[in-house]
Write a protein that holds these residues in place. Structure first.
Motif, mmCIF file in Angstrom:
data_model
loop_
_atom_site.group_PDB
_atom_site.id
_atom_site.type_symbol
_atom_site.label_atom_id
_atom_site.label_comp_id
_atom_site.label_asym_id
_atom_site.label_seq_id
_atom_site.Cartn_x
_atom_site.Cartn_y
_atom_site.Cartn_z
ATOM 1 N N PHE A 1 0.836 -1.211 0.000
ATOM 2 C CA PHE A 1 0.000 0.000 0.000
ATOM 3 C C PHE A 1 0.858 1.244 0.000
ATOM 4 O O PHE A 1 0.604 2.205 -0.738
ATOM 5 C CB PHE A 1 -0.909 -0.046 1.225
ATOM 6 N N GLN A 2 1.876 1.197 0.831
ATOM 7 C CA GLN A 2 2.759 2.365 0.923
ATOM 8 C C GLN A 2 3.384 2.658 -0.431
ATOM 9 O O GLN A 2 3.406 3.814 -0.879
ATOM 10 C CB GLN A 2 3.839 2.079 1.954
ATOM 11 N N ASN A 3 3.861 1.626 -1.063
ATOM 12 C CA ASN A 3 4.467 1.840 -2.378
ATOM 13 C C ASN A 3 3.462 2.406 -3.360
ATOM 14 O O ASN A 3 3.781 3.285 -4.163
ATOM 15 C CB ASN A 3 5.012 0.517 -2.925
ATOM 16 N N GLU A 4 2.252 1.890 -3.266
ATOM 17 C CA GLU A 4 1.217 2.363 -4.181
ATOM 18 C C GLU A 4 0.897 3.833 -3.930
ATOM 19 O O GLU A 4 0.725 4.610 -4.878
ATOM 20 C CB GLU A 4 -0.049 1.520 -4.000
ATOM 21 N N VAL A 5 0.811 4.194 -2.662
ATOM 22 C CA VAL A 5 0.499 5.602 -2.344
ATOM 23 C C VAL A 5 1.614 6.496 -2.861
ATOM 24 O O VAL A 5 1.366 7.555 -3.461
ATOM 25 C CB VAL A 5 0.320 5.771 -0.827
ATOM 26 N N HIS A 6 2.812 6.052 -2.643
ATOM 27 C CA HIS A 6 3.951 6.824 -3.139
ATOM 28 C C HIS A 6 3.832 7.005 -4.642
ATOM 29 O O HIS A 6 4.017 8.104 -5.181
ATOM 30 C CB HIS A 6 5.243 6.088 -2.770
ATOM 31 N N GLY A 7 3.533 5.905 -5.295
ATOM 32 C CA GLY A 7 3.387 5.985 -6.747
ATOM 33 C C GLY A 7 2.294 6.956 -7.157
ATOM 34 O O GLY A 7 2.430 7.745 -8.105
ATOM 35 N N THR A 8 1.190 6.913 -6.414
ATOM 36 C CA THR A 8 0.070 7.805 -6.727
ATOM 37 C C THR A 8 0.481 9.264 -6.583
ATOM 38 O O THR A 8 0.206 10.091 -7.453
ATOM 39 C CB THR A 8 -1.087 7.523 -5.762
ATOM 40 N N LEU A 9 1.145 9.524 -5.451
ATOM 41 C CA LEU A 9 1.531 10.929 -5.231
ATOM 42 C C LEU A 9 2.534 11.380 -6.284
ATOM 43 O O LEU A 9 2.483 12.510 -6.773
ATOM 44 C CB LEU A 9 2.107 11.076 -3.828
ATOM 45 N N GLN A 10 3.417 10.501 -6.618
ATOM 46 C CA GLN A 10 4.413 10.830 -7.642
ATOM 47 C C GLN A 10 3.725 11.196 -8.943
ATOM 48 O O GLN A 10 4.028 12.187 -9.596
ATOM 49 C CB GLN A 10 5.330 9.606 -7.824
ATOM 50 N N ARG A 11 2.793 10.358 -9.291
ATOM 51 C CA ARG A 11 2.054 10.628 -10.525
ATOM 52 C C ARG A 11 1.271 11.916 -10.417
ATOM 53 O O ARG A 11 1.134 12.661 -11.384
ATOM 54 C CB ARG A 11 1.101 9.470 -10.823
#
Lengths: 352, 640
Positions: free
Chosen positions: B472-482
């Motif tokens: 989840f953390q990785n996904e959130v990071h990815g989302t924010l990055q995007r």
């Protein structure tokens, strides 16, 4: 192909018979009497004779022996299966001998004289082919079936000779033969019956209920009271599961107690057993078929893991405790059983 | 007239057809857990021998003798071996009364998957029996089946499942401790009102609504042993398909009981007193069921009955429950004391003492060997002077002389144990390296047993949830990055984060904490961990401003603020060098109205446990900020 169909049909029937055997011994399937088992075995053997492929008597006997071994292995305690197989094998031998033309029946017995004079194997191992052998064998098996159907009636017909008025008869557990025997006598005589209940399955209760319906005065006693009540008994009449080759019995548990008590009081012990129960086994291998069915035993004993619960089903009764065998061919002493057996079975068939 | 008669007879005929549907069964030949590792690495659990007969044979015999005419066997792990075994066995002969279909798939991960497959393939037409492949039983199910059918007829399809239990006092050795359940039931209709696993629980809670079930006879029972045999209606498979998160039977039962008011489905039970039913779910149960089998508690399934119809496996039964198959040779002076089963062609040396043991076929046992409660499988060589106590020795093992195996040891396949070694209690020896286990599929196998196993539970649950949190953390990071790269609006970001929350089953609190963490660590991710505080702040503050609405969406109540601050504290505690930045972060967060003074003050005043966080609170910058905050508060109150 009709031939192949017949064969698969035959093997299907054999398989279903085997699984019935396996299950019925446990009481999980329908409980069968020995007479039914004997009849079904004989019918199956007749079907094998009719439908299996064989060219001469030797092959047929091999086939029957092979199936017979499987059947006896499926339920070793059901000895009537093995007995019927041996009867049929004997029938085949007789028919073969008749077809060959040697009319002396005494040819079948091994005698010292024969051993000396003939030298070597006398038969040609049943290799000769006879066209009518199949029909003859099937006819003889049909006769055997008729005989099987009439056994209980034959035994009951002798009841009046053995039971007199105002007698006290003791029996144990539930035997269909003895039930028919007593009911037949009750039509003309008035007597009392004491039934030992035969715990833990208490089959004696059913016997007593059934006798009561025919207006026979019945009393049920627990097994422990057998010795105490024996002094008032005139005769003991029992059934059995198997009659062994030495004249002894393999009967329901509690019978040995009954027999000893009867001997002590010099009360005659009469065994009602049809001829198909006669088995060439001897009592050196005590197969004591153990069951554990009683709910009470399970509930409190199961808690202790160190306790083993045994519930044997059969007893061995030695021949010296028995007075008389009543069978469909009449009354015989236990010491005569060996002779009867030699008439029914060929010595080579004792070991399937 | 003829027409009317025809009409009358037709519904009756339809009823008869319904009643004469052959009884079907679903046999799950995979237990979806690793209780029997490393033994079950080489051989699937359903084929492990219990008293020299594979366990699946017992289950099939139970099903056949209770009248089942069609069985579907579902296999996952090592399915080819199970299929081969079944095809050679008597169940697949054309004359067998029970037709066995084997269905294999590598995708099954739990009982739920199997039942969903059953529904998808539309295999069952009416009520069916559901059992596992390691159930040993002699219960006659026909009475329970009658009751079940009756119930379903009387109240149209309300009762969904009937579970079969056996009365068994607590502490009895046939009760598997992991499986202990406490059941609340309606005494008259035998309906289950509450079902809970009782292992290791000191207190039990019963919801009040079960007492309002409308009946006046109510029983709470702890003396029940779950036989893992259930009579299910076709609705069970449908319910599993509808509810994707039902994975195990436990889930299903609890789910049904909870949703009872909505869906109206009920579960009933049938308690047998005589009749034996147990599931071999772990090695202790294996020991218990084996010894029960040898001591004939599971009559008519006994070793000498040879119900599996194997060639050459018929044994003789002698006194004291000693069973010998053909070809056994016993040396001079050896004693088979009681409850012993010896397989065919086994050679036993002189002066051995054997009791409460099962020995497989073709074993060679030397002289002076003591075997007590040992379970020895096929082709085992045991040299002289060996003592084995309550252990399992698998196929092809060689035990050299002088070895002593203490209680509860397991020697897995092909192991060789050298001369004069004493193994401690509970040793497991296997040819498979223990680390090998981890590279098996990462998908979790889900089964009821795992929940019970206390040590494993914490490890497994912990690893499971932290794994998801990582994802989840990785996904959130990815989302924010995007979000940064593509300039996505905050509403859409919130939407994405919410959907991720549902996908990974994360609680709201954790979402917020992880969000804070990700944001605070964002500059480190972007520019490396060595940036100075100034660089960090300059990077972070615009981000905070940009994502303020996202934060505001998650931080609403005072409790949320506390959690948010706690999370921030955690992050900064890990990075001692950047405490100065904490002040700036707090300032900006305060100005952006994400957090309020009260929240911050409360957090500050909170007495902290670790030395580090106390030190944090004594940080100069932070103290100044707090002071300013207090003044600001006063001034704002003063203004009003």
């Amino acid at each position: 192909m009709p031939g192949a169909d017949k064969e698969t049909d035959l093997s299907e029937r054999i398989e279903s018979f085997l699984s019935e055997l396996k299950r019925c011994g446990s009481g999980a399937g329908s409980l069968r009497g020995s007479a039914e088992t004997a009849r079904e075995t004989t019918a199956l053997l007749r079907r094998i004779t009719a439908q299996a492929r064989w060219g001469n008597a030797g092959e047929l006997m091999e086939i029957i022996r092979k199936e017979g071994r499987r059947m006896t292995a499926a339920q070793p305690s059901e000895t009537t299966v093995g007995n019927m197989i041996r009867r049929v094998l004997k029938i085949i031998r007789e028919e073969y001998a008749r077809s060959r033309g040697s009319s002396e029946e005494t040819d079948q017995q091994e005698s010292l004289h024969k051993l000396l004079t003939s030298g070597g194997s006398s038969e040609d191992n049943f290799r000769q082919h006879f066209t009518h052998l199949k029909a003859n064998v099937i006819e003889a098996i049909n006769e055997l079936l008729t005989e099987l159907e009439g056994t209980t009636d034959n035994i009951s017909m002798q009841a009046l000779e053995h039971i007199h008025s105002n007698e006290v008869i003791m029996t144990i557990g539930r035997s269909r033969t003895v039930e028919a025997f007593l009911k037949d006598a009750a039509r003309k005589r008035k007597f009392h019956v004491i039934v030992a209940e035969c715990a833990p399955f208490c089959q004696g209760h059913e016997m007593a209920t059934s006798l009561c319906k025919e207006d026979i005065e019945t009393t049920v006693i627990p097994d422990a009271a057998i010795f105490a009540v024996m002094s008032r008994v005139n005769k003991v009449i029992i059934g059995t599961q198997t009659v062994l080759a030495n004249g002894g019995l393999r009967a329901v548990n509690g019978t040995h107690t009954l027999a000893l008590a009867a001997k002590h009081h010099s009360t005659p012990l009469i065994v009602c057993a049809p001829m198909f129960k006669l088995s060439p086994q001897v009592p050196d291998t005590p197969y004591n078929h153990t069951k554990l069915k009683s709910v009470d035993t399970i509930l409190y004993i199961h808690i202790l893991s160190k306790v083993n619960a045994h519930c044997p089903v059969f007893d061995y009764v030695p021949p010296e405790l028995i007075t008389l065998f009543i069978s469909n061919i009449g009354g015989n002493a236990p010491s005569y059983i060996y002779r009867l057996m030699s008439e029914l079975y060929h010595p080579e068939d004792h070991e399937l | 007239m003829a027409g009317k008669a025809g009409k009358q007879s037709r519904p009756r005929k339809a009823e008869k057809d319904e009643e004469e549907q052959p009884l079907q069964a679903v046999l799950v030949a995979d237990s979806f857990n690793r209780r029997f590792f490393p033994i079950s690495k080489d051989q699937p659990r359903a084929l492990l021998p219990l008293a020299n007969v594979s366990m699946i044979d017992y289950t099939l015999e139970f099903l056949t003798s209770t009248g089942v005419q069609e069985t579907f066997v579902f296999c996952c792990w090592m399915s080819s071996k199970i299929k081969e075994h079944l095809q050679k066995s008597k169940w697949c002969r054309p004359t067998s009364p029970n037709v066995v279909h084997v269905i294999t798939s590598d995708l099954y991960r739990s009982l739920g998957d199997v039942l969903r497959d059953v529904d998808a393939k539309a295999l069952v037409r009416s009520d069916f029996l559901l059992v596992y492949g390691d159930v040993v039983s002699n219960i006659d199910v026909s009475q329970a089946l009658q009751e079940h059918k009756q119930r379903r007829k009387m109240e149209k399809n309300v009762s969904v499942m009937t579970m079969i239990f056996k009365e068994s006092p607590p502490g009895h050795k046939t009760r598997c401790e992991d499986d202990d359940i406490i059941v609340a039931m309606d005494g008259k209709s035998k309906r289950i009102l509450h079902y809970q696993r009782a292992q290791a629980l000191k207190k039990l809670h019963f919801p009040m609504n079960i007492f309002h079930s409308g009946s006046d006879e109510f029983e709470i029972r702890f003396d029940l042993l779950d036989c893992h045999i259930s009579i299910c209606s076709p609705q069970v498979a449908e319910l599993f398909t509808d509810n994707f998160d039902y994975q195990t039977k436990n889930d299903f039962v609890r789910g049904l009981l909870v949703n009872e008011e909505i869906l109206g489905n009920q579960i009933h039970m049938h308690v047998t007193r005589d009749g034996y039913g147990a599931r071999v779910s772990n090695l202790l149960m294996y020991d218990t069921v084996s010894s029960d089998m040898i001591r004939r508690w599971i009559y008519p399934i006994t070793p000498e009955a040879n119900f599996a119809d194997q060639e050459g496996q018929s044994c003789t039964h002698s006194r004291h429950n000693v069973y010998r198959e053909p070809g056994v040779s016993l040396g001079h002076g050896s004693q088979m004391e009681e409850n012993v089963l010896i397989g065919r062609n086994t050679v036993i040396g002189a002066n051995c003492t054997i009791s409460n043991t099962v020995i497989g076929a073709n074993c060679v046992i030397g002289d002076n060997v003591t075997l007590d409660r040992a379970y020895i499988w096929n082709r085992v060589h045991i040299a002289n002077d060996v003592k084995v106590k309550q252990s399992v020795i698998c196929d092809n093992v060689e035990v050299k002389h002088g070895v002593v195996l203490n209680e509860q040891c397991v020697l897995a396949y092909n192991v060789v144990v050298g001369p004069d070694i004493t193994l401690q209690e509970g040793t497991v020896l296997s040819m498979h390296h223990p680390d090998e286990e981890d590279d098996e599929d990462e998908d979790e196998f889900l089964s009821d047993d795992d929940v019970g196993y206390s040590k494993d539970k914490t490890k497994q649950k912990g690893s499971c949830s932290s794994y998801f949190i990582m994802l989840f953390q990785n996904e959130v990071h990815g989302t924010l990055q995007r979000g940064l790269d593509e300039n996505i609006s905050c509403d859409n970001l919130v939407l994405e984060i919410n959907s991720l929350k549902y996908a990974y089953n994360i609680s709201l609190k954790e979402v917020m904490q992880i969000l804070i963490r990700v944001v605070l660590e964002f500059p480190f991710q972007q520019q490396g961990a060595q940036i100075s505080t100034a660089q960090y702040s300059s990077h972070l503050l615009p981000l905070l401003k940009k994502w303020a609405p996202v934060f505001k969406n998650y931080v609403k109540r005072p409790q949320d603020q506390m959690d948010c601050l706690a999370s921030m504290e955690e992050v900064f505690l890990e990075r001692e060098t950047h405490w100065a930045a904490l002040v700036k972060v707090l300032m900006s967060v305060y100005q952006l109205e994400i957090l309020e003074e009260e929240g911050i003050m409360r957090w500050f005043k909170q007495s902290s446990t670790t030395g580090k966080s106390q030190q944090l609170r004594r940080n100069q910058g932070l103290l100044k900020f707090i002071q300013w905050l207090e003044e600001a508060e006063e001034s704002s109150e003063g203004d009003e």
